[in-house]
Design a protein around this motif. Structure first.
Motif, PDB file in Angstrom:
ATOM      1  N   TYR A 279       0.764  -1.356   0.001  1.00 31.10           N
ATOM      2  CA  TYR A 279      -0.117  -0.017   0.053  1.00 31.10           C
ATOM      3  C   TYR A 279       0.924   1.211   0.013  1.00 31.10           C
ATOM      4  N   LYS A 280       1.970   1.323   0.765  1.00 33.71           N
ATOM      5  CA  LYS A 280       2.899   2.410   1.074  1.00 33.71           C
ATOM      6  C   LYS A 280       3.556   2.747  -0.203  1.00 33.71           C
ATOM      7  N   THR A 281       3.952   1.528  -1.076  1.00 32.79           N
ATOM      8  CA  THR A 281       4.484   1.611  -2.248  1.00 32.79           C
ATOM      9  C   THR A 281       3.670   2.235  -3.384  1.00 32.79           C
ATOM     10  N   PHE A 282       2.413   1.538  -3.414  1.00 29.07           N
ATOM     11  CA  PHE A 282       1.454   2.042  -4.590  1.00 29.07           C
ATOM     12  C   PHE A 282       0.942   3.417  -4.140  1.00 29.07           C
ATOM     13  N   PHE A 283       0.835   3.846  -3.234  1.00 27.09           N
ATOM     14  CA  PHE A 283       0.202   5.239  -2.951  1.00 27.09           C
ATOM     15  C   PHE A 283       0.836   6.288  -3.548  1.00 27.09           C
ATOM     16  N   PRO A 284       2.200   6.565  -3.203  1.00 31.74           N
ATOM     17  CA  PRO A 284       2.683   7.628  -3.858  1.00 31.74           C
ATOM     18  C   PRO A 284       2.863   7.488  -5.345  1.00 31.74           C
ATOM     19  N   ALA A 285       3.244   6.410  -5.968  1.00 33.94           N
ATOM     20  CA  ALA A 285       3.362   6.175  -7.239  1.00 33.94           C
ATOM     21  C   ALA A 285       1.989   6.309  -8.004  1.00 33.94           C
ATOM     22  N   LEU A 286       0.945   6.102  -7.327  1.00 30.59           N
ATOM     23  CA  LEU A 286      -0.403   6.446  -7.968  1.00 30.59           C
ATOM     24  C   LEU A 286      -0.467   7.899  -7.882  1.00 30.59           C
ATOM     25  N   HIS A 287      -0.267   8.363  -6.870  1.00 31.86           N
ATOM     26  CA  HIS A 287      -0.392   9.738  -6.651  1.00 31.86           C
ATOM     27  C   HIS A 287       0.158  10.574  -7.783  1.00 31.86           C
ATOM     28  N   GLU A 288       1.524  10.308  -7.829  1.00 30.16           N
ATOM     29  CA  GLU A 288       2.354  10.956  -8.813  1.00 30.16           C
ATOM     30  C   GLU A 288       1.851  10.857 -10.337  1.00 30.16           C
ATOM     31  N   PHE A 289       1.093   9.564 -10.447  1.00 32.24           N
ATOM     32  CA  PHE A 289       0.715   9.215 -11.796  1.00 32.24           C
ATOM     33  C   PHE A 289      -0.380   9.981 -12.206  1.00 32.24           C
ATOM     34  N   ARG A 290      -1.293  10.139 -11.085  1.00 32.67           N
ATOM     35  CA  ARG A 290      -2.554  11.167 -11.440  1.00 32.67           C
ATOM     36  C   ARG A 290      -2.316  12.470 -11.558  1.00 32.67           C
ATOM     37  N   ARG A 291      -1.408  12.894 -10.764  1.00 34.11           N
ATOM     38  CA  ARG A 291      -0.859  14.356 -10.877  1.00 34.11           C
ATOM     39  C   ARG A 291      -0.594  14.846 -12.129  1.00 34.11           C
ATOM     40  N   LYS A 292       0.317  13.892 -12.731  1.00 36.63           N
ATOM     41  CA  LYS A 292       1.094  14.009 -14.133  1.00 36.63           C
ATOM     42  C   LYS A 292      -0.194  13.944 -15.249  1.00 36.63           C
ATOM     43  N   GLN A 293      -1.228  12.930 -14.658  1.00 41.33           N
ATOM     44  CA  GLN A 293      -2.219  12.851 -15.863  1.00 41.33           C
ATOM     45  C   GLN A 293      -3.417  13.808 -16.015  1.00 41.33           C
ATOM     46  N   TYR A 294      -3.696  14.259 -14.677  1.00 41.94           N
ATOM     47  CA  TYR A 294      -4.784  15.684 -14.623  1.00 41.94           C
ATOM     48  C   TYR A 294      -4.074  16.972 -14.079  1.00 41.94           C
ATOM     49  N   PRO A 295      -3.099  17.351 -14.706  1.00 39.05           N
ATOM     50  CA  PRO A 295      -2.525  18.449 -13.963  1.00 39.05           C
ATOM     51  C   PRO A 295      -3.523  19.884 -13.506  1.00 39.05           C
ATOM     52  N   LYS A 296      -4.371  19.647 -14.539  1.00 40.40           N
ATOM     53  CA  LYS A 296      -5.498  20.980 -14.347  1.00 40.40           C
ATOM     54  C   LYS A 296      -6.206  20.690 -13.061  1.00 40.40           C
ATOM     55  N   GLN A 297      -6.567  19.274 -12.379  1.00 38.35           N
ATOM     56  CA  GLN A 297      -7.028  19.283 -11.332  1.00 38.35           C
ATOM     57  C   GLN A 297      -6.252  19.978 -10.235  1.00 38.35           C
ATOM     58  N   LEU A 298      -5.067  20.058 -10.238  1.00 38.31           N
ATOM     59  CA  LEU A 298      -4.081  20.510  -9.298  1.00 38.31           C
ATOM     60  C   LEU A 298      -4.284  21.978  -8.905  1.00 38.31           C
ATOM     61  N   GLU A 299      -4.994  22.723  -9.877  1.00 39.94           N
ATOM     62  CA  GLU A 299      -5.202  24.112  -9.820  1.00 39.94           C
ATOM     63  C   GLU A 299      -6.196  24.579  -8.512  1.00 39.94           C
TER      64      GLU A 299
END
Ligand SMILES: Cc1cc2nc3c(=O)[nH]c(=O)nc-3n(C[C@H](O)[C@H](O)[C@H](O)COP(=O)(O)OP(=O)(O)OC[C@H]3O[C@@H](n4cnc5c(N)ncnc54)[C@H](O)[C@@H]3O)c2cc1C
Length: 501
Positions: A147-167
């Motif tokens: 879980y601890k390995t998946f979470f940061p990797a998935l988080h980073e993946f989503r941040r790159k996938q949907y940069p507009k959401q970070l606004e």
């Protein structure tokens, strides 16, 4: 003249405690069972309702006796529904929550695994001996590490996938939530959760009685804990969940809740009947429509005609069956014309039922079971049914780690199941699967699809509900035509009006 008087409402336990400590002479009479007792007397006592309530408030012992006589001796159990209680439940495993939530007439709100970071807090089942405990702890720690390995990797993946959401803050939280809810597929059902649980006393009696005789120790402990708290507040309304008081009161024994032995013996006999091997179940998401009310589109026309025309149901159905296709389509266009995505469907949509056999992950089941207006029969989790891998795990190239932890979990499960078959389920993860049979009416299917096919919903339950809608539309092409997520409702409705002629 109309009078509406407030008779009571939920108050926080801390406020009630302060009131009890305030020196007020009515402090021993604080219980919602006085309301049940007052209402129990409505049908026979000529006094006004508010006078009955005032009487039972000052004479709690009498109110309790009256409840026992009216609720249990006469069988007027529904008056217990007027006494309502709320509970904070903490540290209950995700597996045990399932048993509590079998009670469909109660209310639940759980901490979301989308918004909470799981820290590896879990319940260690009492059923385990030293050997099982060792396997369990080793496996849980591997799951938590995954879980601890998946979470940061998935988080980073989503941040790159949907940069507009970070606004925006909500967009940023959403991306984090998506990562958490996919990472938790690696975690065991022993994981602790928290919830608010509210119920009237009639349901409480039923659920406590059921929990107290459950095969899992943790669930029995929950039943006893609920009983111990409830007994302080509404003792006269939960007698069937209290064998001791029942025997004292009525001079005989109360049965120990829902007895499953008969069902198991009966099912075993049917299982022994030899049948030819069937083709394996197919379907992308393993959702099969196994039975349904025949001619659902016609039956709804008949039910609505019966309700709104004064004709009998039989005559309405005969008339519906004589209608030509353009008239049938016109009927549906007329009843759907003003329907919005937040409007409940006509009650007559409850007159047709659909039975689905679904193989789904524990994570999807956790969400589907929260829909209360349907019947669910469930098999235990079954490693032979495999597990559901979140697509994001594959997209982030973490499939190998995921499969490794699933293999380790299944090995651990098999070892533990030799000595503790039922409790072994604690080690299975949110990804593991079970087979369920669901019987829902079309009105509830609309409700489920509006919430669960909507883009806000989690992907696994979106897939399941979309398949439920698709298989239903094959046999109910008109009446189920607008079953979709609320975000797509306007589009689907416009498409229906344009395409169906
Ligand atoms: C995007 C999303 C996020 C969610 N997040 C969470 C979460 O974080 N935590 C959580 O605990 N749950 C969460 N849920 C679950 C949600 O709160 C509901 O419990 C679940 O969707 C069941 O739907 P329902 O309660 O509307 O209706 P159902 O149980 O399907 O019942 C159908 C309808 O019957 C009526 N009904 C049924 N029971 C009652 C009742 N006791 N009193 C009054 N009316 C009743 C209502 O009109 C209801 O709409 C989430 C759901 C969605 C779609």
């Amino acid at each position: 003249m109309l009078e509406v008087k407030l008779a009571g409402y939920n108050a926080d336990a801390d406020i009630i405690e302060k009131l009890k400590n305030s020196g007020w002479d009515g402090k021993n009479n604080i219980s919602p069972e006085t309301i049940s007792a007052a209402y129990a007397r409505i049908s026979r006592d000529p006094k006004r309702v508010d006078e009955l309530r005032a009487d039972s408030l000052v004479e709690v012992d009498k109110a309790r006796q009256s409840n026992e006589a009216i609720v249990f001796k006469m069988g007027h159990h529904s008056v217990a529904e007027h006494a309502y209680l709320n509970f904070d439940i903490l540290g209950l495993s995700r597996l045990a929550v399932e048993s509590l939530q079998e009670a469909r007439l109660c209310s639940y709100t759980e901490k979301s695994q989308r918004y909470i970071t799981l820290e590896g807090d879990y319940v260690t089942p009492e059923e385990f001996g030293e050997a099982e405990k060792k396997i369990f702890l080793e496996t849980v720690s591997k799951q938590v590490a995954a879980y601890k390995t998946f979470f940061p990797a998935l988080h980073e993946f989503r941040r790159k996938q949907y940069p507009k959401q970070l606004e925006t803050k909500s967009g940023t939280n959403l991306l984090e939530g998506w990562a958490k809810e996919d990472a938790r597929y690696a975690l065991a059902m022993a994981t602790e959760c928290q919830l608010g649980f509210s119920s009237n006393s009639r349901n409480l009696e039923h659920i406590i009685r059921k929990l107290k005789y459950h095969p899992l120790a943790e669930v029995r402990q929950l039943g006893s804990a609920l009983f111990n708290v409830t007994k302080q507040i509404v003792p006269s309304l939960i007698i069937l969940s209290d064998p001791e008081t029942f025997t004292k009161q009525f001079g005989r024994e109360v049965s120990d809740g829902i007895i499953k032995t008969g069902a198991l013996t009966a099912a075993k006999a049917v299982k022994a009947v030899k049948i030819p091997a069937a083709a394996p179940a197919t379907g992308k998401f393993d959702v099969m429509l196994v039975d349904w009310t025949r001619d659902p589109d016609m039956k709804i026309i008949a039910a609505m005609t019966q309700a709104y025309s004064g004709r009998s149901y039989e005559a309405s159905l005969r008339a519906a069956r004589k209608m030509k296709k353009p008239e049938i389509i016109k009927f549906y266009k007329t009843i759907f014309k003003d329907l919005g995505e937040h409007d409940a469907l006509y009650r007559e949509f409850e007159d047709v039922n659909f039975v689905y056999e679904i193989v789904l992950s524990a994570s999807a089941f956790a969400q589907l079971k929260r829909h209360r207006m349907m019947s669910i029969s469930k098999q235990p989790y079954d490693v032979k049914l495999g597990y559901t891998t979140p697509p994001s795990i594959i997209e982030t190239k973490q499939r190998d780690i995921f499969e490794k932890v699933m293999d380790e979990t299944e090995n651990a499960y098999k070892k533990i199941a030799k000595t503790a078959p039922r409790a072994a389920e604690y080690i299975l993860t949110n990804a593991h699967r079970r087979r369920v049979l669901i019987n829902a009416n079309l009105r509830e299917l609309y409700h489920i699809t509006r919430l669960r096919m909507d883009w806000h919903a989690q992907w696994d339950i979106q897939n399941i509900s979309a398949r439920m809608a698709a298989v239903t539309k094959q046999v109910a092409p008109l009446s189920a035509a607008l079953a979709c997520g609320k975000d797509k409702f306007a589009e689907v409705k416009a498409g229906f009006f344009k395409a169906v002629k």
